[in-house]
Design an enzyme around this catalytic site. Structure first.
Site, mmCIF file in Angstrom:
data_model
loop_
_atom_site.group_PDB
_atom_site.id
_atom_site.type_symbol
_atom_site.label_atom_id
_atom_site.label_comp_id
_atom_site.label_asym_id
_atom_site.label_seq_id
_atom_site.Cartn_x
_atom_site.Cartn_y
_atom_site.Cartn_z
ATOM 1 N N HIS A 134 53.234 26.900 32.889
ATOM 2 C CA HIS A 134 51.809 26.548 32.917
ATOM 3 C C HIS A 134 51.080 27.251 34.062
ATOM 4 C CE1 HIS A 134 52.050 22.620 30.314
ATOM 5 N NE2 HIS A 134 52.127 23.726 29.598
ATOM 6 N N CYS A 160 40.387 37.743 38.706
ATOM 7 C CA CYS A 160 39.038 38.031 38.217
ATOM 8 C C CYS A 160 39.089 38.148 36.699
ATOM 9 C CB CYS A 160 38.536 39.329 38.835
ATOM 10 S SG CYS A 160 37.008 39.894 38.069
ATOM 11 N N CYS A 185 37.823 42.191 35.955
ATOM 12 C CA CYS A 185 38.628 43.372 36.276
ATOM 13 C C CYS A 185 40.102 43.040 36.492
ATOM 14 C CB CYS A 185 38.065 44.089 37.510
ATOM 15 S SG CYS A 185 38.393 43.236 39.079
#
Ligand code: OAD
Ligand code: ZN
Length: 242
Positions: free
Chosen positions: A118, A126, A129
Site C-alpha cells: 500500500h 509530483c 513530472c
C-alpha cells in the site's frame, strides 16, 4: 496442544513462511488502526479521506483529513510485534513480510524482505513530472499553508506515495504475489482482511496462522487462530522457537 506450540510446529515444518501484516500490528506503537472501535474510520469516511478523487478534485479536504493519518505516523517506533517478525527472519523461519502498512515500522525494526503493497510514507512525488521528495518537504509546505503542496521543479501537485482508493496497485504487489506462489504458511497479523486485493492473498496459501484481536473472514480455514495482542503472541512464538 497449546496453540503456541501448534503454531511453532507448523512454522518449523513449513517449506516457506511469509507474513501478511496490517494496521493491528502497529496499534501497540500508538498508531490507531482503521476499522476497530478506536480506529480512524469511526471519525472519517475511508472512501473519501484516502481516495484519489478527493486528492485530485478536493485537495483542501485531503490535506485536512486523510493527510492527518500520514502525519500521525511520523516519529513512531516499532513494538514487540515488529521486532518478533525481525527475529523470525533472523532465525531463518520467515522469508519475508507483505505489509499493508505505510508506517515504516518493519524497516525500523530491521526486517529485510518487505513488500509495502500500500505504499509508504517516507516520500512523496509530483503528479506532473514524477520528481520524488522526502515526506518532510510535503509536511513543511502543508504547515506553511501551501495546499495543495506543489513541485519546486514544475509546479505540479505533490502526492504521498501511498496507495489510495482509486489508485492502481504498485509493482511491489505483483512481486509479493510471486512470493506467495510457493509459500505454504502465511502468518497473518493485525489485519481485518476487509480490503481487496490484499485480502485475497490468504486464499492462495495452504496453512494460515492468524493473530488478530477480532475475527477475520479467514478464521474458519486457519490452522491456528489467536484473538490476542500481536506483540505478546508473536513474542511467545519466538521464545518457543529459540
Ligand atoms: P483494519 O483496521 O481493517 O484491521 C486491523 C485489525 O487489527 C482489526 O481487526 C483489529 O481487531 C486488529 N488489532 C488491533 N490491534 C491489535 C493488536 N494489538 N493485536 C492484534 N490485532 C490487533 O486494518 P487493515 O486490515 O490493515 O489502506 O486495513 C487494510 C487497509 O485499509 C489499510 O492498509 C488502509 C485501510 O484503508 C490504505 O491506506 C490504502
Ligand atoms: Zn514536478
Amino acid at each position: 496442544m497449546d496453540r503456541i506450540l501448534e503454531a511453532v510446529k507448523i512454522l518449523k515444518e513449513s517449506k516457506k513462511v511469509m507474513a501478511l501484516t496490517g494496521a493491528g500490528i502497529s496499534t501497540e506503537s500508538g498508531i490507531p488502526d482503521f476499522r476497530s472501535d478506536t480506529g480512524y474510520y469511526t471519525k472519517m469516511d475511508p472512501m473519501r479521506a484516502l481516495s484519489r478523487d478527493v486528492l485530485i478534485y478536493d485537495p483542501a479536504r485531503f490535506y485536512t483529513e486523510g493527510y492527518k493519518v500520514l502525519e500521525d505516523l511520523q516519529g513512531k517506533k516499532p513494538n514487540a510485534g515488529h521486532i518478533a517478525l525481525k527475529d523470525l527472519e533472523d532465525l531463518g523461519i520467515l522469508k519475508g513480510i507483505i505489509t499493508q502498512n505505510i508506517d515504516n515500522l518493519h524497516y525500523l525494526a530491521g526486517s529485510k524482505n518487505i513488500y509495502e503493497v500500500h505504499g509508504e510514507s517516507r516520500s512523496v512525488s509530483c503528479m506532473s513530472c514524477g520528481k520524488q521528495y522526502p515526506f518532510r518537504i510535503m509536511e513543511e509546505k502543508v504547515k506553511a499553508h501551501e495546499v495543495p503542496p506543489k513541485c519546486n521543479e514544475c509546479g505540479g501537485v505533490l502526492r504521498p506515495n501511498v496507495v489510495m482508493f482509486g489508485d492502481q496497485m504498485p509493482d511491489t504487489f505483483y512481486d509479493a504475489m510471486r512470493e506467495i506462489e510457493d509459500t505454504d504458511t502465511l502468518l497473518v497479523v493485525g489485519s481485518s482482511l476487509q480490503v481487496a486485493p490484499v485480502n485475497m492473498i490468504p486464499r492462495y496459501v495452504k496453512n494460515l496462522i492468524i493473530i488478530n484481536k477480532e475475527t477475520t473472514p479467514e478464521d474458519s480455514r486457519a490452522a491456528v487462530v489467536f484473538h490476542e495482542n500481536s506483540g505478546e503472541t508473536l513474542g511467545k512464538i519466538v521464545e518457543a522457537l529459540r
